[in-house]
Design an enzyme around this catalytic site. Structure first.
Site, PDB file in Angstrom:
ATOM      1  N   HIS A  73      -5.986  42.106  41.330  1.00  0.00           N
ATOM      2  CA  HIS A  73      -7.283  41.603  40.876  1.00  0.00           C
ATOM      3  C   HIS A  73      -8.428  42.380  41.517  1.00  0.00           C
ATOM      4  O   HIS A  73      -9.364  42.793  40.852  1.00  0.00           O
ATOM      5  CB  HIS A  73      -7.361  40.113  41.235  1.00  0.00           C
ATOM      6  N   HIS A 124     -11.477  44.702  57.794  1.00  0.00           N
ATOM      7  CA  HIS A 124     -10.300  45.105  56.994  1.00  0.00           C
ATOM      8  C   HIS A 124     -10.681  45.240  55.528  1.00  0.00           C
ATOM      9  O   HIS A 124     -10.268  46.158  54.834  1.00  0.00           O
ATOM     10  CB  HIS A 124      -9.164  44.095  57.142  1.00  0.00           C
ATOM     11  N   ASP A 135     -15.922  37.730  45.556  1.00  0.00           N
ATOM     12  CA  ASP A 135     -15.342  36.411  45.794  1.00  0.00           C
ATOM     13  C   ASP A 135     -14.070  36.333  44.962  1.00  0.00           C
ATOM     14  O   ASP A 135     -14.070  36.737  43.792  1.00  0.00           O
ATOM     15  CB  ASP A 135     -16.338  35.322  45.377  1.00  0.00           C
ATOM     16  N   THR A 136     -13.014  35.817  45.572  1.00  0.00           N
ATOM     17  CA  THR A 136     -11.708  35.764  44.892  1.00  0.00           C
ATOM     18  C   THR A 136     -11.155  34.355  44.925  1.00  0.00           C
ATOM     19  O   THR A 136     -11.348  33.629  45.900  1.00  0.00           O
ATOM     20  CB  THR A 136     -10.713  36.715  45.606  1.00  0.00           C
TER      21      THR A 136
HETATM   22  P1  IMP Z   1     -12.037  36.116  49.431  1.00  0.00           P
HETATM   23  O1  IMP Z   1     -13.112  35.701  48.476  1.00  0.00           O
HETATM   24  O2  IMP Z   1     -11.593  37.538  49.223  1.00  0.00           O
HETATM   25  O3  IMP Z   1     -12.389  35.815  50.854  1.00  0.00           O
HETATM   26  O4  IMP Z   1     -10.744  35.242  49.083  1.00  0.00           O
HETATM   27  C1  IMP Z   1     -10.746  33.813  49.167  1.00  0.00           C
HETATM   28  C2  IMP Z   1      -9.333  33.323  49.431  1.00  0.00           C
HETATM   29  O5  IMP Z   1      -8.486  33.642  48.303  1.00  0.00           O
HETATM   30  C3  IMP Z   1      -8.645  33.969  50.630  1.00  0.00           C
HETATM   31  O6  IMP Z   1      -8.945  33.271  51.812  1.00  0.00           O
HETATM   32  C4  IMP Z   1      -7.173  33.832  50.248  1.00  0.00           C
HETATM   33  O7  IMP Z   1      -6.713  32.538  50.546  1.00  0.00           O
HETATM   34  C5  IMP Z   1      -7.197  33.989  48.753  1.00  0.00           C
HETATM   35  N1  IMP Z   1      -6.952  35.395  48.372  1.00  0.00           N
HETATM   36  C6  IMP Z   1      -7.887  36.310  48.006  1.00  0.00           C
HETATM   37  N2  IMP Z   1      -7.303  37.493  47.707  1.00  0.00           N
HETATM   38  C7  IMP Z   1      -5.974  37.307  47.908  1.00  0.00           C
HETATM   39  C8  IMP Z   1      -4.858  38.173  47.759  1.00  0.00           C
HETATM   40  O8  IMP Z   1      -4.946  39.363  47.404  1.00  0.00           O
HETATM   41  N3  IMP Z   1      -3.651  37.630  48.042  1.00  0.00           N
HETATM   42  C9  IMP Z   1      -3.487  36.348  48.446  1.00  0.00           C
HETATM   43  N4  IMP Z   1      -4.506  35.499  48.600  1.00  0.00           N
HETATM   44  C10 IMP Z   1      -5.753  35.975  48.327  1.00  0.00           C
END
Ligand code: IMP
Length: 203
Positions: free
Chosen positions: A183, A13, A70-71
């Site tokens: 973001h 996705h 990474d978020t």
């Molecule tokens: P990742 O690094 O994109 O895998 O994000 C790490 C975690 O941050 C995810 O498992 C979510 O819990 C949260 N997260 C990241 N992006 C979003 C978003 O756009 N909306 C809501 N939660 C997010």
């Protein structure tokens, strides 16, 4: 000229979402496209550290330009938590949906009685270019944590996050509107500019 990159993600996705954010001449291959099924270490205490760790790990093995992202959700009153631990804030077990519910319950409990609800989502992209140079790109969206979950679209903390200038949380917004201001979109917009610049140099 077509530019080809490995995106260090196993999430189909995410791959599709990111493809749509990058210029049409970019060809992306995911970890499964290149036949990689191992676990990439994510042991650094910052988003920047983790994103670089993942991109370097794949670059060192495949020697091809690659990037990772990474978020984290950073809440001011919690000194930036859950931050780099956002995915597993309330623990690492259960389905994605169960983890999201547990994470939101924990966040609301931690903020109980606290008036300062300011928060931001922050995405960091680490890009290793063909020469092995590392580049970082950041995108943020400021907002606030609501008192209770609302809305049904999106994922993760979307039902709790109200972006600045809106009365709706991310989970109440049409996905294309969230993706316009998010973001991730902001970070990938900067990354796309870098790739366009590299492409122009080679044309
Ligand atoms: P990742 O690094 O994109 O895998 O994000 C790490 C975690 O941050 C995810 O498992 C979510 O819990 C949260 N997260 C990241 N992006 C979003 C978003 O756009 N909306 C809501 N939660 C997010």
């Amino acid at each position: 000229m077509t530019q080809s990159f490995i995106f260090a993600t196993a999430n189909p996705h995410k791959l599709e979402e990111v493809k749509a954010m990058l210029p049409a001449h970019i060809r992306l291959r995911s970890l499964s496209d290149i036949g990689f099924s191992g676990d990439i270490p994510e042991t650094e205490p910052t988003l920047e550290g983790n994103a670089l760790q993942k991109a370097r790990y794949i670059f060192d093995r495949f020697g091809k330009p690659c990037f990772s992202d990474d978020t984290g959700l950073e809440v001011e009153a919690l000194n930036g938590a859950p931050g780099v631990y956002s995915a597993r804030y309330a623990g690492a077990t259960g389905s994605q949906e169960e983890k999201a519910q547990a994470n939101m319950s924990k966040l609301l409990a931690e903020l109980s009685g606290i008036g300062n609800r300011k928060a931001r989502f922050r995405t960091v992209i680490a890009y290793m270019d063909a020469s092995g140079n590392a580049h970082l790109f950041e995108g943020t969206v400021n907002g606030a944590i609501s008192e209770e979950p609302c809305g049904t679209t999106g994922f993760g903390y979307d039902p709790l996050f109200v972006p600045e200038g809106y009365d709706l949380c991310f989970a109440q917004m049409p996905l294309d509107e969230k993706n316009r201001i998010s973001h991730r979109a902001r970070a990938f917009g900067k990354f796309a500019d870098q790739l366009r610049m590299e492409n122009e140099k080679h044309c």
